[in-house]
Design a protein around this motif. Sequence first.
Motif, mmCIF file in Angstrom:
data_model
loop_
_atom_site.group_PDB
_atom_site.id
_atom_site.type_symbol
_atom_site.label_atom_id
_atom_site.label_comp_id
_atom_site.label_asym_id
_atom_site.label_seq_id
_atom_site.Cartn_x
_atom_site.Cartn_y
_atom_site.Cartn_z
ATOM 1 N N ILE A 109 8.822 -13.406 12.434
ATOM 2 C CA ILE A 109 7.220 -13.509 11.564
ATOM 3 C C ILE A 109 6.391 -12.317 11.743
ATOM 4 O O ILE A 109 6.770 -11.678 12.223
ATOM 5 C CB ILE A 109 6.265 -14.513 11.978
ATOM 6 C CG1 ILE A 109 6.540 -15.849 11.904
ATOM 7 C CG2 ILE A 109 4.827 -14.190 11.571
ATOM 8 C CD1 ILE A 109 5.495 -16.825 12.777
ATOM 9 N N TYR A 110 6.369 -11.717 10.968
ATOM 10 C CA TYR A 110 6.396 -10.267 9.951
ATOM 11 C C TYR A 110 5.228 -9.878 9.428
ATOM 12 O O TYR A 110 4.399 -11.113 8.840
ATOM 13 C CB TYR A 110 6.910 -9.534 9.018
ATOM 14 C CG TYR A 110 8.343 -9.702 10.006
ATOM 15 C CD1 TYR A 110 9.299 -8.984 10.498
ATOM 16 C CD2 TYR A 110 9.658 -10.242 9.448
ATOM 17 C CE1 TYR A 110 10.304 -8.814 10.700
ATOM 18 C CE2 TYR A 110 10.670 -10.996 9.641
ATOM 19 C CZ TYR A 110 10.972 -9.573 10.599
ATOM 20 O OH TYR A 110 12.095 -9.737 11.314
ATOM 21 N N SER A 111 4.417 -9.009 9.810
ATOM 22 C CA SER A 111 3.193 -8.649 9.080
ATOM 23 C C SER A 111 2.868 -7.494 7.536
ATOM 24 O O SER A 111 3.540 -7.002 7.717
ATOM 25 C CB SER A 111 1.710 -8.096 10.332
ATOM 26 O OG SER A 111 0.875 -7.635 8.998
ATOM 27 N N VAL A 112 2.850 -7.388 6.976
ATOM 28 C CA VAL A 112 2.913 -7.028 5.456
ATOM 29 C C VAL A 112 1.602 -6.653 5.042
ATOM 30 O O VAL A 112 0.894 -6.995 4.818
ATOM 31 C CB VAL A 112 4.263 -7.627 4.708
ATOM 32 C CG1 VAL A 112 4.547 -6.617 3.475
ATOM 33 C CG2 VAL A 112 5.362 -8.120 4.780
ATOM 34 N N ASP A 113 1.508 -4.865 5.101
ATOM 35 C CA ASP A 113 0.533 -4.254 3.649
ATOM 36 C C ASP A 113 0.392 -5.318 2.607
ATOM 37 O O ASP A 113 1.424 -5.068 2.033
ATOM 38 C CB ASP A 113 0.497 -2.963 4.249
ATOM 39 C CG ASP A 113 -0.852 -2.385 3.675
ATOM 40 O OD1 ASP A 113 -1.346 -3.307 2.305
ATOM 41 O OD2 ASP A 113 -1.102 -1.370 3.929
#
Length: 82
Positions: A13-17
Amino acid sequence: DDPFFYRYHPSGIYSVDPRNWTDWRAVTPECFSGRHFNSPNDVCVRRTDGSLWFTDPAYAFAQGHAPPPQLGNWLWRLAPAT
């Protein structure tokens, strides 16, 4: 599908701007006890303690995009300190 992507971008799970898609950070570890997650999905954060909950079904394997699962189709909880 690009096999290079799956080899060098493990499931997680990634956080993307949203303003700069190249700025991303992994939110979950890529494995547990040396075994890779399957297809982390359905994420929520519990407000009272900040823990992260997610499901990990074997979607990528079922669709022919990943090797056989190393873990079960489980529900995971990560505490903020981990």
